[in-house]
Design a protein around this motif. Structure first.
Motif, mmCIF file in Angstrom:
data_model
loop_
_atom_site.group_PDB
_atom_site.id
_atom_site.type_symbol
_atom_site.label_atom_id
_atom_site.label_comp_id
_atom_site.label_asym_id
_atom_site.label_seq_id
_atom_site.Cartn_x
_atom_site.Cartn_y
_atom_site.Cartn_z
ATOM 1 N N ASP A 316 -2.318 9.635 -45.598
ATOM 2 C CA ASP A 316 -1.824 10.165 -44.326
ATOM 3 C C ASP A 316 -2.836 10.021 -43.190
ATOM 4 N N GLY A 317 -3.723 9.062 -43.306
ATOM 5 C CA GLY A 317 -4.694 8.825 -42.234
ATOM 6 C C GLY A 317 -5.845 9.818 -42.203
ATOM 7 N N TRP A 318 -5.940 10.696 -43.189
ATOM 8 C CA TRP A 318 -7.017 11.699 -43.176
ATOM 9 C C TRP A 318 -8.362 11.088 -43.521
ATOM 10 N N ILE A 319 -8.372 9.958 -44.168
ATOM 11 C CA ILE A 319 -9.646 9.273 -44.406
ATOM 12 C C ILE A 319 -9.612 7.939 -43.665
ATOM 13 N N SER A 320 -10.786 7.483 -43.246
ATOM 14 C CA SER A 320 -10.841 6.286 -42.400
ATOM 15 C C SER A 320 -10.963 5.031 -43.248
ATOM 16 N N PRO A 321 -10.257 3.988 -42.873
ATOM 17 C CA PRO A 321 -10.381 2.735 -43.623
ATOM 18 C C PRO A 321 -11.765 2.126 -43.407
ATOM 19 N N ALA A 322 -12.282 1.470 -44.428
ATOM 20 C CA ALA A 322 -13.626 0.866 -44.321
ATOM 21 C C ALA A 322 -13.503 -0.495 -43.623
ATOM 22 N N ASN A 323 -13.070 -0.436 -42.374
ATOM 23 C CA ASN A 323 -12.843 -1.682 -41.639
ATOM 24 C C ASN A 323 -14.085 -2.199 -40.941
ATOM 25 N N ASP A 324 -15.051 -1.313 -40.723
ATOM 26 C CA ASP A 324 -16.157 -1.707 -39.858
ATOM 27 C C ASP A 324 -17.382 -2.223 -40.598
ATOM 28 N N ALA A 325 -17.671 -1.659 -41.730
ATOM 29 C CA ALA A 325 -18.863 -2.082 -42.462
ATOM 30 C C ALA A 325 -18.834 -1.407 -43.825
ATOM 31 N N TYR A 326 -19.892 -1.626 -44.590
ATOM 32 C CA TYR A 326 -19.934 -1.025 -45.918
ATOM 33 C C TYR A 326 -20.076 0.495 -45.849
ATOM 34 N N PHE A 327 -20.678 0.979 -44.757
ATOM 35 C CA PHE A 327 -20.812 2.425 -44.595
ATOM 36 C C PHE A 327 -20.276 2.834 -43.235
ATOM 37 N N SER A 328 -19.854 4.082 -43.130
ATOM 38 C CA SER A 328 -19.339 4.573 -41.849
ATOM 39 C C SER A 328 -20.511 4.828 -40.902
ATOM 40 N N ASP A 329 -20.157 5.180 -39.685
ATOM 41 C CA ASP A 329 -21.183 5.401 -38.659
ATOM 42 C C ASP A 329 -22.101 6.576 -38.954
ATOM 43 N N CYS A 330 -21.708 7.445 -39.878
ATOM 44 C CA CYS A 330 -22.576 8.595 -40.151
ATOM 45 C C CYS A 330 -23.716 8.243 -41.113
#
Lengths: 519, 271
Positions: A316-330
Motif C-alpha cells: 500500500d505504498g507504506w514502504i519505499s521502492p529501492a529505485n534510487d540506490a542500494y540504500f535509502s537516503d537515511c
C-alpha cells in the motif's frame, strides 16, 4: 387506580433511567485526561533475564546506555564524554562522564564498563559487538578505559561498534553472582531513562522512570510493554483498546505491524508514525554454490526484470521502492553521493540473458512461510520475472526448514536484507560484503575483491572525508557488480492512539521518553 | 429417488463441472498478477473482485475448489483401497493375522487424527503431495476397521452358509456375496469422509501446512484474507461460501444415499 399506580411507577423508573443515561453521554463530556501509563504491544520478549544474551533492543534503548551512539553516520558521546584514538587507531581511550549512576543507585565507572565487555568476550557475543577485535582492555582510572586492538582489526567500525545494542553497559548487580560476568544476567540494571520494575518472560515488562538518569527525566510514570508475538494479534490489541501503541521490532525487518493494515488503522483514527531506516530488503543470489550467479549479466538481468514500484504497491505504498540506490537516503552519505540504480526494463533483462547465453532459466527461490509479506513478495516476483522469460520456482517452507535449507546449495534466490539499524551500519556493511569480516561466514550477502576493498575504505577511516569517499566507492562497487537486487527500503512504524504525543525517532529507534498521553 | 438425493446429485454435478471444467469456465488465468487492479470489489470485469496481487478471485476460486476436491478424492480413494485390503484380509484370514492387523489398526486409531496429520505434514513439509500422504496415512485405519466388521457380519449371514452348502467355492462366495454387502456401507462412509477430508485439507492449508502459493486453495485463500477483513471482505466471504457449498453437497449426498440404499431407515423416517 391500580393501573394508574403501575403507570406512575413505570414513568418513575423510566425517568430514573434517563437520568442515569445522561451521565453516560459524550455530549458535554470534559476534555481528555492526562494518562500516567502507556501500554505498548511488541512482538518480541524483552529478554530482561538471559543466560548469555544482553537483552532485546527495545530493552537496551529504554533502560540502557552505551559508551557512544551513532547518529547520522557519526559516533557521538553518551556514557563517554570524549575519546581519543591513539597509535593510528590501535588504541581507543574513553573518558567516562563523572557522576553517572545505574538505576539501582550504584556508580557507573570504568570498571563496570570493562565488566560488560568481559562478559561479551566470555560468552562469545561477538556478532556486531566487534569485541573479537579487542586484544586488551585496561581500566586506567575510575573514569578512563583503554581498548587495545589486534593488528589490522582497528578502525572507525570498531569505534562505532561501541554503540551496538549488545554493548549496553549494565551494573555488576545485574548478574546472578554480582560482578561475575560469566554468570547469567538475572535482571537488567542499566543507566537509561527507564528502569525495569517488573518482568515476566514472554508476557510483559514494566518500565518506570529511572530517578538516577542523568538526562531529561521521562514524562510518563509507567510503560508496560506486552509481548504479543502474532502480528495481527497486536493490531487487534490496539483496536480493542488493550494497548495504546504498537511498536515494530527495533531492529526492523520482522515482528512488525502488517503493512497492509496501516491504511485501515489510519482511517480508524490511529496515528501511524514511520521512520525509514538504512536497511534494504534485497533478493540475494546463492553465488557461492551456484556457478550461474557468477555471471554478471545474469545478475544484472534480474535487476532489470523487477519492478520495484509494484513491490511498494503490494504494501500500500507504506514502504519505499529501492529505485534510487542500494540504500535509502537515511544511510550515511547516500544523499551526497548521487543516485544509481537499475530501472525496470524487462526487454533489457531479456537481451542480457541472451547475451549471457542463458535460456529457459528457472531459478529456485526459498521462501519463509511464516512471513506472509515475504510469501506475497515472492509470488509477485514470480509474476514479474515471467515477463523476462525467467521462470521463478517458489519453495515455501517453515522457518526451521528455511534456516536449514539456506545453509545448503539447494536454492538460487532468497529474500534478505542489507544494512540495519543506524548504529549498526558500519559493522553490517562490513559483515554483509567483506569476506574477511568475522560475521560474513554466517551473515554475508555478496563479496568480491573490489567490494571487500571498498567496504574497508568506507568503514575503517577515522577521517570523515576519507570515510565519505570510501562509502562512495563502496556504493558504486556493489552497484557495478550487482551484488544483489535491492527491492525496498525498510522502515520502523509506531501505531498509536490519537492522544499519544512526543514519540521521537533517534536513528530508526522510537523513543518514548518525552511521550505524554491524553485519553 | 428422493428429493434429497436429486438435490445432492445436482449439487455434486455443479461441483464436478467447476472442478473438471474449471479452465473453460475461468475468465482469467488464476496466476495472472495485475497490480493495477489489486483488491478491487465486485465488478463486471471481476465478478468476485480481485486479491492482493490483482488476481481474479472467481478464477482462483474455481481452481482452488478443484485443488481441494481433487486432493479429497485422492485421499478418500487411496484410504478406502488400503482400508479395504487390510480389513478384508483380516476378516477373511482371521486368527493370528487378524489379531496382528487389528493391533496395527488400533495403534493408528489411538492417535488423534487431526494432531497426527498436522505432525506428519509438519515433518514432511508443506505441500499438496505431503498432505495427501499424511491424510491417507491417518485415514485408512478407520476404513479397514469398518470393512473388517462388515465382512465378519456378512460371513455369519444365512445366505452365505446356503451358498457354501450349494457347493459354491470360497472365491465365488467372497466375490458374489460377501463383497457386495460391504460395498454399500463402504461407499456411504466414503462420501461422508470426502466432506471431512475436505475440511482437513482446508484447515491444514489455512495454517500453512497444505498447498503452497501461488497454487490457489480455499484454506490458504482464507488465510491470506486475514489482513483484509474490513477493507476487502470478498476475499474471505467467497471462499467461505464455497467451502460450505462443497461440504453441504457431499453431506446431503451421503445422507440421501444412505436412505436410498437402506429402505428400513427410509421407512422409519416416513413413519
Amino acid at each position: 387506580m391500580k393501573f394508574g399506580m403501575k403507570s406512575l411507577l413505570c414513568f418513575c423508573l423510566a425517568a430514573l433511567m434517563m437520568v442515569g443515561f445522561v451521565g453516560c453521554s459524550n455530549v458535554g463530556a470534559s476534555s481528555k485526561t492526562e494518562q500516567t501509563e502507556l501500554k505498548v504491544a511488541y512482538g518480541k520478549d524483552t529478554g530482561v533475564a538471559s543466560e548469555k544474551g544482553n537483552g532485546d533492543m527495545l530493552l537496551t534503548i529504554f533502560a540502557g546506555e552505551r559508551l557512544v551512539e551513532v547518529v547520522d553516520g557519526e559516533v557521538v558521546p553518551s556514557i563517554a564524554e570524549s575519546w581519543e584514538v591513539k597509535d593510528s587507531g590501535k588504541t581507543i581511550s574513553f573518558k567516562i562522564k563523572e557522576g553517572l549512576k545505574f538505576s539501582d543507585g550504584s556508580d557507573l565507572t570504568a570498571k563496570d564498563v570493562k565488566l560488560k565487555f568481559d562478559r561479551n568476550i566470555a560468552t562469545k557475543n561477538t556478532s556486531w559487538t566487534e569485541v573479537d577485535r579487542i586484544e586488551k582492555i585496561e581500566v586506567a582510572d575510575d573514569y578512563t578505559i583503554n581498548f587495545y586492538y589486534k593488528d589490522g582489526m582497528d578502525g572507525y567500525v570498531a569505534l562505532a561498534g561501541f554503540a551496538e545494542y549488545g554493548n549496553t553497559i549494565v551494573s555488576p548487580n545485574s548478574f546472578q553472582t554480582p560482578g561475575d560476568p560469566t554468570t547469567p544476567m538475572v535482571k537488567f540494571i542499566g543507566s537509561g531513562p527507564w528502569k525495569v520494575a517488573d518482568y515476566v518472560k514472554d508476557q510483559y515488562t514494566t518500565f518506570v522512570p529511572n530517578e538516577n538518569y542523568s538526562g531529561d527525566p521521562v514524562k510518563l510514570e509507567k510503560i508496560t510493554v506486552s509481548m504479543i508475538k502474532d502480528d495481527e494479534a497486536r493490531v487487534l490489541a490496539i483496536q480493542s483498546g488493550d494497548v495504546d501503541a504498537v511498536v515494530d521490532y527495533y531492529h526492523g525487518g520482522s515482528a512488525y505491524t502488517p503493512r497492509n493494515l496501516l491504511s485501515s488503522l489510519k482511517e480508524e483514527g490511529f496515528q501511524v508514525l514511520k521512520q525509514e531506516m538504512p536497511m534494504t530488503t534485497v533478493l540475494a543470489f546463492n553465488y557461492t554454490n551456484n556457478e550461474a550467479w557468477k555471471n554478471l549479466k545474469l545478475r544484472q538481468a534480474l535487476n532489470y526484470a523487477i519492478n520495484k514500484d509494484e513491490i511498494s504497491g503490494l504494501f500500500d505504498g507504506w514502504i519505499s521502492p529501492a529505485n534510487d540506490a542500494y540504500f535509502s537516503d537515511c544511510s550515511p552519505y547516500t544523499t551526497a553521493l548521487g543516485k544509481q540504480s537499475y530501472k525496470y526494463n524487462p526487454e533489457k533483462a531479456k537481451s542480457l540473458l541472451t547475451e549471457a547465453g542463458i535460456t529457459g532459466f528457472s531459478p529456485k527461490m526459498i521462501v519463509n512461510s511464516e512471513n506472509a509479506d515475504e510469501v506475497k513478495l515472492a509470488e509477485l516476483l514470480q509474476s514479474m520475472l515471467k515477463e523476462s522469460d525467467i521462470n521463478l520456482q517458489l519453495d515455501v517452507m517453515d522457518a526451521t526448514k528455511y534456516a536449514e535449507v539456506k545453509k545448503t546449495a539447494d536454492w538460487d534466490l532468497c529474500s534478505y536484507y542489507i544494512g540495519g539499524p543506524e548504529r549498526r551500519i558500519y559493522s553490517r556493511n562490513e559483515g554483509r560484503f567483506d569476506k574477511t569480516a568475522p560475521e560474513f561466514g554466517s551473515s554475508g550477502c555478496f563479496t568480491s575483491d573490489t567490494i571487500a576493498a571498498s567496504v574497508q575504505k568506507a568503514v575503517d577511516p577515522f577521517d570523515e572525508k576519507e570515510r565519505k569517499a570510501g562509502f562512495k566507492e563502496f556504493y558504486a562497487a556493489i552497484d557495478a557488480e550487482t551484488a544483489c537486487v535491492p527491492l525496498y527500503y525498510d522502515a520502523v512504524f509506531v501505531v498509536a492512539n490519537e492522544g499519544v504525543e512526543g514519540v521521537e525517532f533517534i536513528g530508526s529507534e522510537p523513543r518514548f521518553d518525552q511521550v505524554t498521553y491524553k485519553k | 429417488m428422493g428429493n434429497n438425493l436429486k438435490t445432492g446429485l445436482v449439487l455434486i454435478f455443479v461441483l464436478a463441472a467447476i472442478v473438471f471444467a474449471g479452465p473453460l469456465i475461468a475468465p482469467y488465468d488464476p496466476f495472472e498478477v495485475d497490480m493495477s487492479v489489486r483488491l478491487q470489489g465486485i465488478s463486471l470485469a471481476h465478478i468476485m473482485g480481485t486479491d492482493q496481487l490483482g488476481r481474479d478471485l472467481f478464477s482462483r476460486l474455481i481452481y482452488a475448489t478443484g485443488t481441494s476436491v481433487k486432493i479429497s478424492l485422492v485421499v478418500v480413494a487411496a484410504s478406502m483401497t488400503i482400508g479395504f485390503i487390510f480389513g478384508s484380509v483380516a476378516a477373511f484370514l482371521g486368527g493370528a493375522v487378524d489379531e496382528f492387523l487389528m493391533r496395527i489398526i488400533d495403534v493408528f486409531m489411538a492417535f488423534p487424527t487431526k494432531i497426527f496429520t498436522i505432525a506428519i505434514a509438519g515433518v514432511l513439509g508443506a505441500s499438496a503431495f505431503n498432505i495427501t500422504l499424511a491424510l491417507i496415512f491417518t485415514s485408512w485405519a478407520s476404513y479397514a476397521r469398518m470393512v473388517r466388521g462388515c465382512v465378519l457380519t456378512a460371513k455369519q449371514l444365512p445366505f452365505i452358509d446356503a451358498s457354501v452348502a450349494l457347493g459354491a467355492n470360497r472365491r465365488y462366495t467372497i466375490v458374489k456375496h460377501v463383497l457386495p454387502s460391504v460395498f454399500q456401507p463402504l461407499s456411504t462412509f466414503a462420501f461422508q469422509r470426502i466432506a471431512h477430508t475436505m475440511m482437513m485439507i482446508v484447515g491444514l492449508s489455512f495454517i500453512g501446512l497444505g498447498v503452497q502459493p501461488p497454487t490457489p486453495e480455499l484454506g490458504a485463500m482464507i488465510n491470506e484474507s486475514k489482513n483484509f477483513m474490513t477493507t476487502a471482505p470478498h476475499l474471505f466471504v467467497f471462499p467461505g461460501l464455497l467451502i460450505s457449498y462443497v461440504v453441504f453437497s457431499f453431506n446431503i449426498l451421503d445422507d440421501s444415499l444412505r436412505d436410498y440404499w437402506d429402505p428400513r431407515i427410509k421407512s422409519e423416517l416416513v413413519l
